[in-house]
Design an enzyme around this catalytic site. Sequence first.
Site, PDB file in Angstrom:
ATOM      1  N   LYS A  34       5.786  -0.070 -21.787  1.00  0.00           N
ATOM      2  CA  LYS A  34       6.320   1.001 -20.086  1.00  0.00           C
ATOM      3  C   LYS A  34       7.236   0.438 -19.965  1.00  0.00           C
ATOM      4  O   LYS A  34       8.538   1.332 -19.625  1.00  0.00           O
ATOM      5  CB  LYS A  34       5.344  -0.229 -18.993  1.00  0.00           C
ATOM      6  CG  LYS A  34       5.510   1.037 -17.659  1.00  0.00           C
ATOM      7  CD  LYS A  34       5.249   2.064 -17.450  1.00  0.00           C
ATOM      8  CE  LYS A  34       5.799   2.048 -15.768  1.00  0.00           C
ATOM      9  NZ  LYS A  34       4.875   1.749 -14.630  1.00  0.00           N
TER      10      LYS A  34
ATOM     11  N   ASN B 117       7.793  -2.876 -11.984  1.00  0.00           N
ATOM     12  CA  ASN B 117       8.419  -1.986 -13.277  1.00  0.00           C
ATOM     13  C   ASN B 117       9.500  -3.596 -13.410  1.00  0.00           C
ATOM     14  O   ASN B 117       9.923  -4.280 -13.252  1.00  0.00           O
ATOM     15  CB  ASN B 117       8.861  -0.425 -12.729  1.00  0.00           C
ATOM     16  CG  ASN B 117       8.362   0.064 -13.050  1.00  0.00           C
ATOM     17  OD1 ASN B 117       7.291  -0.136 -12.669  1.00  0.00           O
ATOM     18  ND2 ASN B 117       8.169   0.679 -11.785  1.00  0.00           N
TER      19      ASN B 117
ATOM     20  N   ALA C 180       1.227  -1.244   0.162  1.00  0.00           N
ATOM     21  CA  ALA C 180       0.291  -0.035  -0.084  1.00  0.00           C
ATOM     22  C   ALA C 180       1.111   0.892   0.048  1.00  0.00           C
ATOM     23  O   ALA C 180       0.762   1.470   0.556  1.00  0.00           O
ATOM     24  CB  ALA C 180      -1.301   0.982   1.308  1.00  0.00           C
TER      25      ALA C 180
ATOM     26  N   GLU D 220      15.276   1.246  -8.143  1.00  0.00           N
ATOM     27  CA  GLU D 220      14.746   0.149  -8.525  1.00  0.00           C
ATOM     28  C   GLU D 220      15.679  -0.215  -9.802  1.00  0.00           C
ATOM     29  O   GLU D 220      15.567  -0.572 -10.855  1.00  0.00           O
ATOM     30  CB  GLU D 220      12.874   0.117  -8.996  1.00  0.00           C
ATOM     31  CG  GLU D 220      12.084  -0.359  -8.131  1.00  0.00           C
ATOM     32  CD  GLU D 220      11.023  -0.589  -8.357  1.00  0.00           C
ATOM     33  OE1 GLU D 220      10.242  -1.412  -8.467  1.00  0.00           O
ATOM     34  OE2 GLU D 220      10.114   0.071  -8.791  1.00  0.00           O
TER      35      GLU D 220
END
Length: 309
Positions: free
Chosen positions: A188, A105, A9, A271
Amino acid sequence: MMNILVLGAGALGAYFGGRMLEAGVNVSFFVRDRRAAQLTKEGLTITSPEGNFECKDVTVYTSTDQVNDIDLVILAVKGYHLDQVIPQVHAIVRKTGAFVLPLLNGMEHLELLQTEVGEQKILGGFASIIATLNEQGHVVHSNNSSAIKFGALHNEQIQICEQLEKIHHLVKTSLLREENILKHMWKKYIFITALSGITSAMQLPAGFIASSEASFHVARNVIFEMNTLAKEVGIHLSEQEVEIMANRLRGFRPEATSSMHQDMRKGLPLEVEHLHGGALRLASKYNLNIPVIETLYGILKPYENGKPN
């Protein structure tokens, strides 16, 4: 109506889970203890151009023993938390038979999840949003749109995709089903590797891409290098599609930026391993040279675990 569990979350999970809650969908959240305490105290609050929303009574779980009757798990964690949550995802799927929609991702997570949880259970998908959490844990959504794109990677997933598609007209966001979801995921991946790489390396917002031709040239070359990788795995984009992606880099508002750059500003982990590192591993597999991505990876790697001491 189906029961959805949002695992994680942060800004992304809280936003899309909140939008579904707002529409009357049965949504619960699986989070770590600290975030659970915050959500219990503060509730779930969204500030957004798509409409503000507040829910004081949020169903929150911290143990797989508490989870029952789930049809879909929306996996909304950062790539660097994936290894930690796979046992929990596996336990929930084994217990409930739920399908899993990962919104991570990169691309490497798909094969890992399929291996660990079951190929027939893992949908394809990703999210598009610019959002962050403030100090109270409230979602601050800063661009004028948001979307989840999803699609079946296995015949057994068609029905759950149809159910999720039916929610689209109810929510103040876009839930878009795509037939060729792998191609959309690659588009993406290509774009975010360029955008996150250049904004984080510059340590400046996306508006500086348009104002610096040299910086735009670097980001554009990342898109070209990523496209060569996509071709190797059977994802074929037209020259026009590639050019549209490159030109999108010039279209951001001056203050807009990538989530990776936002994390860098906060001193949070990046990331970089799941975007640029993943691209380098794939390039090595196919004996390809991607020098611009390799350079950005080298620049950003020291920030992987947060601000270097």
